[in-house]
Design a protein around this motif. Structure first.
Motif, PDB file in Angstrom:
ATOM      1  N   ASN A   1       0.640  -0.798   0.442  1.00 24.48           N
ATOM      2  CA  ASN A   1      -0.073  -0.480  -0.042  1.00 24.48           C
ATOM      3  C   ASN A   1       0.832   1.242   0.198  1.00 24.48           C
ATOM      4  O   ASN A   1       0.534   2.447   0.387  1.00 24.48           O
ATOM      5  CB  ASN A   1      -1.064   0.111   1.200  1.00 24.48           C
ATOM      6  N   PHE A   2       2.410   1.376   0.127  1.00 20.55           N
ATOM      7  CA  PHE A   2       3.192   2.161   0.010  1.00 20.55           C
ATOM      8  C   PHE A   2       3.037   3.260   0.719  1.00 20.55           C
ATOM      9  O   PHE A   2       3.184   4.279   0.914  1.00 20.55           O
ATOM     10  CB  PHE A   2       2.710   2.782  -1.978  1.00 20.55           C
ATOM     11  N   CYS A   3       2.885   2.748   2.254  1.00 22.54           N
ATOM     12  CA  CYS A   3       2.971   3.183   3.440  1.00 22.54           C
ATOM     13  C   CYS A   3       4.142   4.081   3.434  1.00 22.54           C
ATOM     14  O   CYS A   3       4.145   4.958   4.248  1.00 22.54           O
ATOM     15  CB  CYS A   3       2.193   2.347   4.177  1.00 22.54           C
ATOM     16  N   GLY A   4       5.607   4.052   2.946  1.00 23.04           N
ATOM     17  CA  GLY A   4       6.918   3.394   3.104  1.00 23.04           C
ATOM     18  C   GLY A   4       7.313   3.424   4.675  1.00 23.04           C
ATOM     19  O   GLY A   4       8.615   3.759   5.095  1.00 23.04           O
ATOM     20  N   ILE A   5       6.849   2.880   5.188  1.00 25.74           N
ATOM     21  CA  ILE A   5       7.204   1.717   6.346  1.00 25.74           C
ATOM     22  C   ILE A   5       8.611   1.434   6.098  1.00 25.74           C
ATOM     23  O   ILE A   5      10.067   0.773   6.885  1.00 25.74           O
ATOM     24  CB  ILE A   5       6.839   0.907   7.161  1.00 25.74           C
ATOM     25  N   CYS A   6       9.035   0.745   5.261  1.00 21.73           N
ATOM     26  CA  CYS A   6       9.888  -0.305   4.330  1.00 21.73           C
ATOM     27  C   CYS A   6      11.097   0.746   4.194  1.00 21.73           C
ATOM     28  O   CYS A   6      12.265   0.551   4.568  1.00 21.73           O
ATOM     29  CB  CYS A   6       9.789  -1.081   3.666  1.00 21.73           C
ATOM     30  N   ASP A   7      10.952   1.920   3.824  1.00 21.80           N
ATOM     31  CA  ASP A   7      11.905   3.271   3.276  1.00 21.80           C
ATOM     32  C   ASP A   7      12.794   3.396   5.090  1.00 21.80           C
ATOM     33  O   ASP A   7      13.756   4.034   4.270  1.00 21.80           O
ATOM     34  CB  ASP A   7      11.728   3.859   2.363  1.00 21.80           C
ATOM     35  N   ILE A   8      11.250   3.840   5.822  1.00 20.62           N
ATOM     36  CA  ILE A   8      12.053   4.689   7.072  1.00 20.62           C
ATOM     37  C   ILE A   8      13.103   3.908   7.740  1.00 20.62           C
ATOM     38  O   ILE A   8      13.310   3.747   8.498  1.00 20.62           O
ATOM     39  CB  ILE A   8      10.889   5.385   7.360  1.00 20.62           C
ATOM     40  N   SER A   9      12.596   2.395   7.746  1.00 22.40           N
ATOM     41  CA  SER A   9      13.125   1.115   8.304  1.00 22.40           C
ATOM     42  C   SER A   9      14.001   0.497   8.338  1.00 22.40           C
ATOM     43  O   SER A   9      14.816   0.477   8.422  1.00 22.40           O
ATOM     44  CB  SER A   9      11.841  -0.153   8.883  1.00 22.40           C
ATOM     45  N   CYS A  10      14.749   0.278   7.113  1.00 24.23           N
ATOM     46  CA  CYS A  10      15.857   0.218   6.118  1.00 24.23           C
ATOM     47  C   CYS A  10      17.075   0.767   6.485  1.00 24.23           C
ATOM     48  O   CYS A  10      17.412   2.288   6.192  1.00 24.23           O
ATOM     49  CB  CYS A  10      15.240   0.492   4.769  1.00 24.23           C
ATOM     50  N   PRO A  11      17.679   0.048   7.786  1.00 24.87           N
ATOM     51  CA  PRO A  11      19.434   1.422   7.949  1.00 24.87           C
ATOM     52  C   PRO A  11      20.048   1.148   6.521  1.00 24.87           C
ATOM     53  O   PRO A  11      20.865   2.356   6.755  1.00 24.87           O
ATOM     54  CB  PRO A  11      19.427  -0.164   9.194  1.00 24.87           C
ATOM     55  N   TYR A  12      20.169   0.675   6.106  1.00 26.20           N
ATOM     56  CA  TYR A  12      21.219   0.955   4.540  1.00 26.20           C
ATOM     57  C   TYR A  12      20.321   1.867   3.598  1.00 26.20           C
ATOM     58  O   TYR A  12      21.212   2.010   2.174  1.00 26.20           O
ATOM     59  CB  TYR A  12      21.503  -0.599   3.880  1.00 26.20           C
ATOM     60  N   GLY A  13      19.015   1.928   3.447  1.00 21.72           N
ATOM     61  CA  GLY A  13      18.766   2.719   2.357  1.00 21.72           C
ATOM     62  C   GLY A  13      18.573   1.799   0.919  1.00 21.72           C
ATOM     63  O   GLY A  13      18.121   2.300  -0.305  1.00 21.72           O
ATOM     64  N   ALA A  14      18.483   1.113   0.909  1.00 25.33           N
ATOM     65  CA  ALA A  14      18.226   0.312   0.344  1.00 25.33           C
ATOM     66  C   ALA A  14      16.796   0.125  -0.779  1.00 25.33           C
ATOM     67  O   ALA A  14      16.801  -0.014  -1.904  1.00 25.33           O
ATOM     68  CB  ALA A  14      18.157  -1.577   0.630  1.00 25.33           C
ATOM     69  N   ILE A  15      16.196   0.119   0.124  1.00 28.01           N
ATOM     70  CA  ILE A  15      14.356   0.322  -0.536  1.00 28.01           C
ATOM     71  C   ILE A  15      13.875   1.435  -0.193  1.00 28.01           C
ATOM     72  O   ILE A  15      14.220   2.263   0.470  1.00 28.01           O
ATOM     73  CB  ILE A  15      13.341  -0.564   0.613  1.00 28.01           C
ATOM     74  N   LYS A  16      13.347   2.726  -1.468  1.00 29.13           N
ATOM     75  CA  LYS A  16      12.910   3.685  -1.656  1.00 29.13           C
ATOM     76  C   LYS A  16      11.420   3.139  -2.181  1.00 29.13           C
ATOM     77  O   LYS A  16      11.170   3.216  -2.703  1.00 29.13           O
ATOM     78  CB  LYS A  16      13.926   4.395  -2.646  1.00 29.13           C
ATOM     79  N   VAL A  17      10.614   4.516  -1.749  1.00 31.42           N
ATOM     80  CA  VAL A  17       9.332   4.586  -2.437  1.00 31.42           C
ATOM     81  C   VAL A  17       8.690   5.978  -2.504  1.00 31.42           C
ATOM     82  O   VAL A  17       9.226   6.971  -2.003  1.00 31.42           O
ATOM     83  CB  VAL A  17       8.411   4.407  -1.273  1.00 31.42           C
ATOM     84  N   THR A  18       8.968   6.304  -3.829  1.00 36.23           N
ATOM     85  CA  THR A  18       8.916   7.541  -4.138  1.00 36.23           C
ATOM     86  C   THR A  18       7.721   7.337  -5.322  1.00 36.23           C
ATOM     87  O   THR A  18       6.732   6.801  -5.272  1.00 36.23           O
ATOM     88  CB  THR A  18       9.623   7.503  -5.473  1.00 36.23           C
ATOM     89  N   LEU A  19       6.531   9.247  -5.410  1.00 38.45           N
ATOM     90  CA  LEU A  19       5.893   9.524  -5.827  1.00 38.45           C
ATOM     91  C   LEU A  19       6.029  10.552  -7.233  1.00 38.45           C
ATOM     92  O   LEU A  19       6.906  11.360  -6.998  1.00 38.45           O
ATOM     93  CB  LEU A  19       5.259  10.564  -4.379  1.00 38.45           C
ATOM     94  N   ASN A  20       5.225   9.675  -8.107  1.00 44.21           N
ATOM     95  CA  ASN A  20       5.470  10.656  -9.584  1.00 44.21           C
ATOM     96  C   ASN A  20       7.062  10.682  -9.896  1.00 44.21           C
ATOM     97  O   ASN A  20       7.342  11.043 -10.495  1.00 44.21           O
ATOM     98  CB  ASN A  20       4.673  11.671  -9.825  1.00 44.21           C
TER      99      ASN A  20
END
Length: 75
Positions: A56-75
């Protein structure tokens, strides 16, 4: 009418297969599959599977990743 297009990207060069993103995901959209170790060889990173149908693209994975491997972007 503007449409929001969310995108989830995984940088495999930064991912260390720590499973924090899979544990943090409320929709269980991220799964990690450990790869078998070949005797005498190097250990392989886990295979990351992201199910965008569940996400659902909430971004929790983006925030919780300590290595910056996952990014949720808009447009």
């Amino acid at each position: 009418m503007p449409v929001k297009n969310y995108r989830l990207t995984l940088d495999k060069n930064h991912c260390v297969s720590c499973q924090i993103c899979a544990l943090a995901c409320p929709k269980e959209a991220i799964k990690l599959e450990k790869q078998p170790k070949i005797q005498g060889g190097k250990a392989k990173k886990a295979k990351v599977d992201i199910n965008l149908a569940k996400c659902n693209f909430c971004g929790i994975c983006d925030i919780s990743c300590p290595y910056g491997a996952i990014k949720v972007t808009l447009n």
